[in-house]
Design a protein around this motif. Structure first.
Motif, PDB file in Angstrom:
ATOM      1  N   GLY A 166       0.784  -1.222   0.000  1.00 33.28           N
ATOM      2  CA  GLY A 166       0.000   0.000   0.000  1.00 33.28           C
ATOM      3  C   GLY A 166       0.813   1.268   0.000  1.00 33.28           C
ATOM      4  O   GLY A 166       0.252   2.360   0.126  1.00 33.28           O
ATOM      5  N   ARG A 167       2.145   1.190  -0.185  1.00 32.51           N
ATOM      6  CA  ARG A 167       2.980   2.378  -0.228  1.00 32.51           C
ATOM      7  C   ARG A 167       3.050   2.969  -1.638  1.00 32.51           C
ATOM      8  O   ARG A 167       3.564   4.063  -1.810  1.00 32.51           O
ATOM      9  CB  ARG A 167       4.406   2.049   0.245  1.00 32.51           C
ATOM     10  CG  ARG A 167       4.474   1.553   1.671  1.00 32.51           C
ATOM     11  CD  ARG A 167       4.040   2.614   2.643  1.00 32.51           C
ATOM     12  NE  ARG A 167       4.146   2.167   4.022  1.00 32.51           N
ATOM     13  CZ  ARG A 167       3.823   2.892   5.072  1.00 32.51           C
ATOM     14  NH1 ARG A 167       3.363   4.121   4.890  1.00 32.51           N
ATOM     15  NH2 ARG A 167       3.927   2.412   6.287  1.00 32.51           N
ATOM     16  N   GLU A 168       2.556   2.235  -2.646  1.00 34.54           N
ATOM     17  CA  GLU A 168       2.579   2.730  -4.021  1.00 34.54           C
ATOM     18  C   GLU A 168       1.336   2.228  -4.735  1.00 34.54           C
ATOM     19  O   GLU A 168       0.892   1.091  -4.531  1.00 34.54           O
ATOM     20  CB  GLU A 168       3.829   2.232  -4.757  1.00 34.54           C
ATOM     21  CG  GLU A 168       3.890   2.669  -6.222  1.00 34.54           C
ATOM     22  CD  GLU A 168       5.091   2.125  -6.958  1.00 34.54           C
ATOM     23  OE1 GLU A 168       5.154   2.311  -8.191  1.00 34.54           O
ATOM     24  OE2 GLU A 168       5.952   1.502  -6.309  1.00 34.54           O
ATOM     25  N   VAL A 169       0.759   3.081  -5.572  1.00 37.26           N
ATOM     26  CA  VAL A 169      -0.330   2.676  -6.454  1.00 37.26           C
ATOM     27  C   VAL A 169       0.137   2.969  -7.884  1.00 37.26           C
ATOM     28  O   VAL A 169       0.512   4.080  -8.220  1.00 37.26           O
ATOM     29  CB  VAL A 169      -1.654   3.418  -6.114  1.00 37.26           C
ATOM     30  CG1 VAL A 169      -1.482   4.920  -6.137  1.00 37.26           C
ATOM     31  CG2 VAL A 169      -2.753   2.994  -7.055  1.00 37.26           C
ATOM     32  N   ARG A 170       0.146   1.907  -8.704  1.00 37.72           N
ATOM     33  CA  ARG A 170       0.623   2.022 -10.078  1.00 37.72           C
ATOM     34  C   ARG A 170      -0.591   2.045 -11.005  1.00 37.72           C
ATOM     35  O   ARG A 170      -1.422   1.121 -10.987  1.00 37.72           O
ATOM     36  CB  ARG A 170       1.533   0.852 -10.419  1.00 37.72           C
ATOM     37  CG  ARG A 170       2.257   0.978 -11.745  1.00 37.72           C
ATOM     38  CD  ARG A 170       3.357  -0.053 -11.847  1.00 37.72           C
ATOM     39  NE  ARG A 170       4.384   0.178 -10.827  1.00 37.72           N
ATOM     40  CZ  ARG A 170       5.412  -0.631 -10.621  1.00 37.72           C
ATOM     41  NH1 ARG A 170       5.559  -1.733 -11.356  1.00 37.72           N
ATOM     42  NH2 ARG A 170       6.302  -0.363  -9.681  1.00 37.72           N
ATOM     43  N   VAL A 171      -0.709   3.104 -11.820  1.00 33.66           N
ATOM     44  CA  VAL A 171      -1.875   3.333 -12.666  1.00 33.66           C
ATOM     45  C   VAL A 171      -1.428   3.297 -14.122  1.00 33.66           C
ATOM     46  O   VAL A 171      -0.490   3.998 -14.511  1.00 33.66           O
ATOM     47  CB  VAL A 171      -2.531   4.696 -12.338  1.00 33.66           C
ATOM     48  CG1 VAL A 171      -3.767   4.902 -13.190  1.00 33.66           C
ATOM     49  CG2 VAL A 171      -2.872   4.772 -10.862  1.00 33.66           C
ATOM     50  N   ILE A 172      -2.128   2.501 -14.927  1.00 29.01           N
ATOM     51  CA  ILE A 172      -1.858   2.414 -16.370  1.00 29.01           C
ATOM     52  C   ILE A 172      -3.015   3.073 -17.096  1.00 29.01           C
ATOM     53  O   ILE A 172      -4.178   2.697 -16.910  1.00 29.01           O
ATOM     54  CB  ILE A 172      -1.704   0.945 -16.820  1.00 29.01           C
ATOM     55  CG1 ILE A 172      -0.550   0.290 -16.045  1.00 29.01           C
ATOM     56  CG2 ILE A 172      -1.462   0.863 -18.315  1.00 29.01           C
ATOM     57  CD1 ILE A 172      -0.401  -1.185 -16.328  1.00 29.01           C
ATOM     58  N   VAL A 173      -2.727   4.082 -17.926  1.00 34.82           N
ATOM     59  CA  VAL A 173      -3.763   4.862 -18.593  1.00 34.82           C
ATOM     60  C   VAL A 173      -3.848   4.442 -20.059  1.00 34.82           C
ATOM     61  O   VAL A 173      -2.939   3.811 -20.611  1.00 34.82           O
ATOM     62  CB  VAL A 173      -3.470   6.371 -18.488  1.00 34.82           C
ATOM     63  CG1 VAL A 173      -3.439   6.808 -17.035  1.00 34.82           C
ATOM     64  CG2 VAL A 173      -2.152   6.729 -19.164  1.00 34.82           C
ATOM     65  N   GLU A 174      -4.970   4.823 -20.669  1.00 35.78           N
ATOM     66  CA  GLU A 174      -5.163   4.567 -22.108  1.00 35.78           C
ATOM     67  C   GLU A 174      -4.373   5.607 -22.894  1.00 35.78           C
ATOM     68  O   GLU A 174      -4.647   6.797 -22.809  1.00 35.78           O
ATOM     69  CB  GLU A 174      -6.646   4.630 -22.444  1.00 35.78           C
ATOM     70  CG  GLU A 174      -7.471   3.561 -21.743  1.00 35.78           C
ATOM     71  CD  GLU A 174      -8.952   3.679 -22.073  1.00 35.78           C
ATOM     72  OE1 GLU A 174      -9.287   4.593 -22.859  1.00 35.78           O
ATOM     73  OE2 GLU A 174      -9.737   2.884 -21.555  1.00 35.78           O
ATOM     74  N   GLU A 175      -3.411   5.118 -23.681  1.00 34.87           N
ATOM     75  CA  GLU A 175      -2.477   6.025 -24.336  1.00 34.87           C
ATOM     76  C   GLU A 175      -3.137   6.885 -25.407  1.00 34.87           C
ATOM     77  O   GLU A 175      -2.660   7.987 -25.714  1.00 34.87           O
ATOM     78  CB  GLU A 175      -1.319   5.228 -24.960  1.00 34.87           C
ATOM     79  CG  GLU A 175      -1.710   4.276 -26.072  1.00 34.87           C
ATOM     80  CD  GLU A 175      -2.247   2.957 -25.551  1.00 34.87           C
ATOM     81  OE1 GLU A 175      -2.562   2.078 -26.366  1.00 34.87           O
ATOM     82  OE2 GLU A 175      -2.351   2.796 -24.314  1.00 34.87           O
ATOM     83  N   ALA A 195      -1.562  13.055 -18.099  1.00 32.59           N
ATOM     84  CA  ALA A 195      -1.133  12.017 -17.157  1.00 32.59           C
ATOM     85  C   ALA A 195      -0.591  12.640 -15.872  1.00 32.59           C
ATOM     86  O   ALA A 195      -0.847  12.139 -14.765  1.00 32.59           O
ATOM     87  CB  ALA A 195      -0.072  11.130 -17.798  1.00 32.59           C
ATOM     88  N   ARG A 196       0.150  13.747 -16.014  1.00 36.52           N
ATOM     89  CA  ARG A 196       0.651  14.435 -14.811  1.00 36.52           C
ATOM     90  C   ARG A 196      -0.507  14.983 -13.973  1.00 36.52           C
ATOM     91  O   ARG A 196      -0.491  14.898 -12.740  1.00 36.52           O
ATOM     92  CB  ARG A 196       1.590  15.578 -15.210  1.00 36.52           C
ATOM     93  CG  ARG A 196       2.858  15.134 -15.918  1.00 36.52           C
ATOM     94  CD  ARG A 196       3.834  16.291 -16.045  1.00 36.52           C
ATOM     95  NE  ARG A 196       5.005  15.945 -16.819  1.00 36.52           N
ATOM     96  CZ  ARG A 196       5.134  16.145 -18.123  1.00 36.52           C
ATOM     97  NH1 ARG A 196       4.141  16.728 -18.803  1.00 36.52           N
ATOM     98  NH2 ARG A 196       6.231  15.796 -18.752  1.00 36.52           N
ATOM     99  N   VAL A 197      -1.518  15.537 -14.661  1.00 35.15           N
ATOM    100  CA  VAL A 197      -2.682  16.076 -13.936  1.00 35.15           C
ATOM    101  C   VAL A 197      -3.414  14.952 -13.202  1.00 35.15           C
ATOM    102  O   VAL A 197      -3.845  15.106 -12.048  1.00 35.15           O
ATOM    103  CB  VAL A 197      -3.629  16.795 -14.922  1.00 35.15           C
ATOM    104  CG1 VAL A 197      -4.896  17.258 -14.200  1.00 35.15           C
ATOM    105  CG2 VAL A 197      -2.922  17.979 -15.567  1.00 35.15           C
ATOM    106  N   ILE A 198      -3.565  13.788 -13.857  1.00 30.83           N
ATOM    107  CA  ILE A 198      -4.256  12.659 -13.224  1.00 30.83           C
ATOM    108  C   ILE A 198      -3.476  12.197 -11.981  1.00 30.83           C
ATOM    109  O   ILE A 198      -4.068  11.898 -10.928  1.00 30.83           O
ATOM    110  CB  ILE A 198      -4.426  11.504 -14.242  1.00 30.83           C
ATOM    111  CG1 ILE A 198      -5.466  11.897 -15.296  1.00 30.83           C
ATOM    112  CG2 ILE A 198      -4.845  10.222 -13.535  1.00 30.83           C
ATOM    113  CD1 ILE A 198      -5.631  10.868 -16.401  1.00 30.83           C
ATOM    114  N   ALA A 199      -2.152  12.129 -12.079  1.00 30.95           N
ATOM    115  CA  ALA A 199      -1.344  11.714 -10.926  1.00 30.95           C
ATOM    116  C   ALA A 199      -1.548  12.657  -9.747  1.00 30.95           C
ATOM    117  O   ALA A 199      -1.711  12.223  -8.592  1.00 30.95           O
ATOM    118  CB  ALA A 199       0.126  11.655 -11.320  1.00 30.95           C
ATOM    119  N   ARG A 200      -1.578  13.965 -10.041  1.00 31.39           N
ATOM    120  CA  ARG A 200      -1.771  14.935  -8.963  1.00 31.39           C
ATOM    121  C   ARG A 200      -3.178  14.835  -8.365  1.00 31.39           C
ATOM    122  O   ARG A 200      -3.357  14.899  -7.140  1.00 31.39           O
ATOM    123  CB  ARG A 200      -1.520  16.349  -9.496  1.00 31.39           C
ATOM    124  CG  ARG A 200      -1.554  17.413  -8.410  1.00 31.39           C
ATOM    125  CD  ARG A 200      -1.011  18.736  -8.899  1.00 31.39           C
ATOM    126  NE  ARG A 200      -1.743  19.256 -10.026  1.00 31.39           N
ATOM    127  CZ  ARG A 200      -1.261  19.382 -11.257  1.00 31.39           C
ATOM    128  NH1 ARG A 200      -0.022  19.000 -11.510  1.00 31.39           N
ATOM    129  NH2 ARG A 200      -1.990  19.877 -12.246  1.00 31.39           N
TER     130      ARG A 200
END
Length: 518
Positions: free
Chosen positions: A465-474, A482-487
């Protein structure tokens, strides 16, 4: 014979007359002496009066002379002051005349400059008119050369500038955020590591047990008593439930109030050791244990306040601190946890340059509401804040207690300090244990938050639970988005979840083009 009597009578008369003459002479002499004394006294009084009159006349003359001298001196001073003021007035009059001459000169200069300014304005208007004509001619030539009107060129330029500014601003914001985040992270890590290194207390999980071991199996029957009288008396006196199961030589005490549970445990152990188990003895033993627990509570509360060198702690808060010794949270003793939070808060406050005494006081009091959760409904942070406010604590301490789980807004720097210190104490290795169900629920919540955004393919919670890895539709999400979604995901996690330390949000966008040569 007759002549003899006549003779004797004449002699008596002569004697009487002589005596009267003598007495009259004496009275006359006395009167003369009194008159002489009166004349002398009158002369003395007249001389004294004359002396006083002369002295009074001299005093009057002296006073008149003195008053005349003062009057003459005052007149001389007034005359000198008048002459000084007259000279001052004459000097000011001369200064005023000079200023009037200077003002006349300035007035003439201003008039000259106004005339020059008017001529310059006339020339400027003439030049502006010429520039306007040239500008329109150039615009017409540019429109003819470019094949588009001025409005179309302006719209194209505005659109291009808008896109460039948006991308530049996004990159600049990302850079500033990264730098600020890195700087804050370095400073925070420095403070936290320094605080953790300075605090060297042992991490021991002390849980208040509700299990009593019996010397033999026959003791269960004696504790139950005839028709269950003894066990009923125990439950009524302590308010706890005594569970006698199939486990040999063990009795479990069940109840929500940890203090009452400790009283019941001590009373049962004392009754087993004494051997006399009957309703009267049970009530007497429970009463003795209640008195002992009250003294123990008072001792633990005063010990905690003395250990942190706190002055003027109210008696009600002392009692609540003592009760926290019998309360555990995830197997961590709450009183020990509160003292750790106070030590951490004081050290962090000292590093930040704020009042360490207020921070330590708020840290020690932050969980006092847990001592009342068995009696009062509601979040322990709100209950503790109400108690602190009622006891007259500083409003900054009250807010720090209420906000240490972020249930209310921070109103001072001490609230986030207590939040950080609480997290440090709870997340130190060996202090708390998290259930497997709570661990899975936290991971699922992380993945649900990440997948709730548009354009997300998959989301995985990693590293416990220290990291959540997200794969987006390219094809849907570009690099900037992608930066906005991470924030946004990080902000959503901060708002909806409680977690120690930090959680890394890793957004991955990958475009692959694959072909086969046959």
């Amino acid at each position: 014979m007759i002549w003899y009597y006549v003779y004797m009578l004449g002699g008596a008369i002569i004697a009487i007359f002589g005596g009267l003459m003598v007495y009259a002479g004496m009275r006359l002499a006395r009167a003369r002496r009194a008159l002489t004394q009166s004349k002398e006294r009158l002369l003395t009084i007249e001389r004294e009066i004359e002396t006083e009159r002369r002295e009074a006349s001299l005093k009057i003359r002296d006073e008149v002379f003195r008053r005349r001298k003062e009057f003459e001196d005052e007149m001389r001073r007034d005359r000198q002051e008048f002459e000084r003021l007259q000279k001052k007035v004459l000097t000011r009059d001369e200064d005023l005349q000079k200023r009037e001459l200077r003002l006349d000169e300035l007035k003439l200069e201003m008039q000259r400059r106004e005339r020059e300014q008017l001529r310059a304005q006339d020339m400027l208007r003439s030049n502006e008119e010429k520039v306007r004509v040239l500008y329109h001619e150039l615009i017409a030539k540019f429109e003819a050369l470019g094949g588009m009107s001025r409005e179309e060129a302006k719209n194209n330029l505005t659109e291009t500038l808008r896109d460039e500014v948006y991308h530049t601003q996004e990159k600049w914001l990302v850079k500033v955020e990264d730098e600020a985040r890195q700087l804050a992270k370095d400073r925070a890590n420095e403070i936290v590591v320094s605080v953790m290194q300075r605090y060297a207390a042992d991490s021991v999980n002390s849980a208040t047990t509700g299990v009593v071991h019996l010397p033999n199996e026959d003791m269960k029957g004696r504790i139950i008593g005839k028709e269950g009288r003894n066990i009923k008396s125990l439950e009524m006196a302590t308010g706890m439930e005594f569970i006698i199961g199939d486990t040999p030589e063990v009795i479990t005490i069940s109840g929500f109030n940890p203090v009452r549970r400790e009283i019941a445990r001590r009373a049962l152990e004392r009754l087993i050791h004494d051997g006399r188990i009957n309703p009267a003895r049970i009530e007497e033993t429970v009463t003795q244990c209640e008195q002992e627990i009250d003294e123990v509570i008072e001792e633990y509360g005063k010990g905690a306040s003395l250990e942190l060198n706190l002055q003027g702690v109210p008696a009600e808060i002392i009692t609540l601190l003592g009760k926290l010794h019998f309360r555990t949270s995830y197997s961590q003793n709450v009183l020990q946890h509160s003292k750790e939070v106070a030590f951490f808060a004081r050290m962090i406050a000292a590093e930040l340059g704020v009042d360490a005494q207020i921070a330590g006081r708020a840290g020690l009091f932050h969980d006092i509401g847990k001592a009342l959760t068995a009696e009062i409904e509601g979040p322990h942070a709100h209950i503790g804040a109400d108690v602190a406010k009622r006891c007259g604590e500083d409003p900054r301490i009250v807010n720090a207690i209420a906000a240490h789980h972020e249930e209310v807004a921070f109103s001072s720097i001490y609230a986030p300090i207590i939040l950080i210190a609480d997290t440090l104490s709870a997340s130190r290795p060996g202090t708390r244990r998290e259930s497997f169900a709570a661990y899975l629920k936290r991971l699922e919540q992380l993945e649900e938050i990440a997948q709730s955004f548009t354009g997300i393919k998959k989301a995985y919670a990693l590293q416990a639970g220290r990291e959540v890895r997200v794969i987006v539709e390219e094809d849907v999400v570009n690099d900037d988005k992608a930066r906005v979604i991470a924030r946004d995901i990080a902000a959503r996690i901060e708002q909806e979840m409680n977690f120690p330390g930090q959680i890394k949000v890793n957004v991955i966008r990958e475009k692959r083009a694959i072909e086969y040569a046959r």
